[in-house]
Design an enzyme around this catalytic site. Sequence first.
Site, PDB file in Angstrom:
ATOM      1  N   GLU A  33      32.535   0.923  23.730  1.00 27.86           N
ATOM      2  CA  GLU A  33      32.642   1.904  22.657  1.00 27.86           C
ATOM      3  C   GLU A  33      33.616   1.318  21.637  1.00 27.86           C
ATOM      4  OE1 GLU A  33      34.080   5.821  23.704  1.00 27.86           O
ATOM      5  OE2 GLU A  33      33.989   6.465  21.609  1.00 27.86           O
ATOM      6  N   ARG A 260      36.864  -0.085  38.478  1.00 21.72           N
ATOM      7  CA  ARG A 260      37.671  -0.425  37.334  1.00 21.72           C
ATOM      8  C   ARG A 260      38.803  -1.344  37.794  1.00 21.72           C
ATOM      9  NH1 ARG A 260      38.668   2.145  32.390  1.00 21.72           N
ATOM     10  NH2 ARG A 260      36.679   3.169  32.346  1.00 21.72           N
ATOM     11  N   LYS A 270      42.002   2.162  26.362  1.00 16.17           N
ATOM     12  CA  LYS A 270      42.085   2.034  24.911  1.00 16.17           C
ATOM     13  C   LYS A 270      42.890   3.174  24.295  1.00 16.17           C
ATOM     14  CE  LYS A 270      37.689   1.286  24.904  1.00 16.17           C
ATOM     15  NZ  LYS A 270      36.290   1.270  24.488  1.00 16.17           N
TER      16      LYS A 270
END
Length: 553
Positions: A33, A260, A270
């Site tokens: 993204e 992750r 982020k």
Amino acid sequence: EVGESLNFIEHIVEEDLRNGYTKAELRFRFPPEPNGYLHIGHASSICLNFGLGLRYNAPVNLRFDDTNPAKEEQEYVDAIKKDVEWLGYTWDTERYASDYFQQLYDWAVLLIKEGKAYVDSQSSEEMAKQKGTPTEAGIDSPFRNRTVEENLTLFEGMRRGDYEEGTHVLRAKIDMKSSNMLMRDPIMYRVLHKSHHRTNTDWCIYPMYDWTHGESDYIEQVSHSLCTLEFAMHRELYDWFLDQVTDPKKLRPKQREFARRNLSHTVVSKRKLLQLVEQNAVNGWDDPRMPTISGLRRRGFTPESIKNFVNTIGIAKRENLIDVSLLEFHAREHLNKIAPRVMGVLNPLKLVILNYEGEEEWLEAENNPEDETAGFRKVPFSRELYIEQEDFKEEANRKFFRLKLGGEVRLKNGYIIKAESCTKDTEGNILEVLCTYDPKSKSGSGTEESLRKVKGTLHWVSIKHAVEAEVRLYDRLFTDESPDTHKDKDFMEFINPESLKVITGYLEPSLKSAQVGDRVQFQRLGYFCVDPDTTSEKLVFNRTVGLRDVWAK
Ligand code: ATP
Ligand code: MG
Ligand code: MG
């Protein structure tokens, strides 16, 4: 590739190949993204997806998951492309979820017509209350049984911009009693009067992640859609949405999940990294203390060291914390092979060679003992030199293999010297060390004296030839191992106030011509690289890592 072990995702692909998939059907994607810069966690996903592409000679798309115009920007798109390229990967095609907005809209209309989606006109609070809990069934929305005509009219109105944000949403009509909360009539579209970095004001409704992701995979005919574990529960919804549109003659993507990656003494999110940037805790996304790819690049890490790190930690089914010292180990290991050796002094102490009568001379120095092809250079030697303050003591025990009064050391690439005395200021600080040297002991000269063994070898620079540089020394950005896992404290409270120290270093003159991005080893001190803040007037170096892991116990 005998003896090479496959990760569990590769095993899944291998099994699919045994059960009917052809190699030609394999296709992967990396789907960031564009709401921030890529970080070291993303490197795992990049290496996994592009690694599969290389292994099976299959295309890998770079797909921007750009469905939230409130947080996404072109700057992030550009940074992401640069970072993936820098890591050494080539994508097949560059795709954007926003390219599929019309197709997604058309499919949503189809779902409405089939009675599988409806417009809900309640507030988000009301909808949340009706969701129920995992053990308690949800309650149907009063709008759940709107007619197809009414839904179509409202949805078209949403698309035209007739409604304010928050007034209507489109929901999939699935099952308010499902044990999977995500299946309880998930939202597919919301009204957002925001301009998008690519579609501008074409749209004022935007599709949600779940509705977008699987359909984008299907449009691109991605065979294996790999995502992180938090999406495991979304898989059922991913499949449900695909069921609504899949043509049985086409390939049906499958979602699979992996853990992750978390790195110690930092945050890999982020949103949190943006907070560090916005609150000026660091100097931008590419601050060398950041765990971003751009920060690591600026710090002096090589793509190879990042990939070696990622491949060493591998792909896992469970989350855990990887110590940042492992990343630093890989930096050291690669830089040791490629970084030319140079001399620089960071905490200078003046040393005078009393019996040196020449003006100057140029000594031969090996650029890299690890690389035969690296060759040699000349370094100037003269009567007055800098050594490190830590390398001299008036008195010291036998284990101090540096310089002490009456003791001898070799100056790297040069001569054996002996400390005769030192001068001090009124407070007792040492001002200079007065030495004598053995003129026959020059390194590489082949004389008996040149071969004489002394216990210590020091780096040094000739004062009159030294180049001054700004040297930035970095430490962990956070004092805590996992700053964002504390219930009672915000991660920002763990910022290390001493994560950056700026000093002046004195470097051998060969570094005058160093270019931004050049990486070198300052002998005995660590690996450094030239920072982009460098100008024709001022050299700026970043310390990438020290020579040893000072954090190891
Ligand atoms: P962030 O919280 O940092 O925004 P994200 O998952 O929302 O992370 P995306 O841009 O959606 O970020 O990530 C692109 C891809 O990288 C996704 O497939 C995602 O699962 C993967 N990814 C993101 N963070 C990590 C991580 N720490 N370890 C491994 N893969 C990750
Ligand atoms: Mg995401
Ligand atoms: Mg995110």
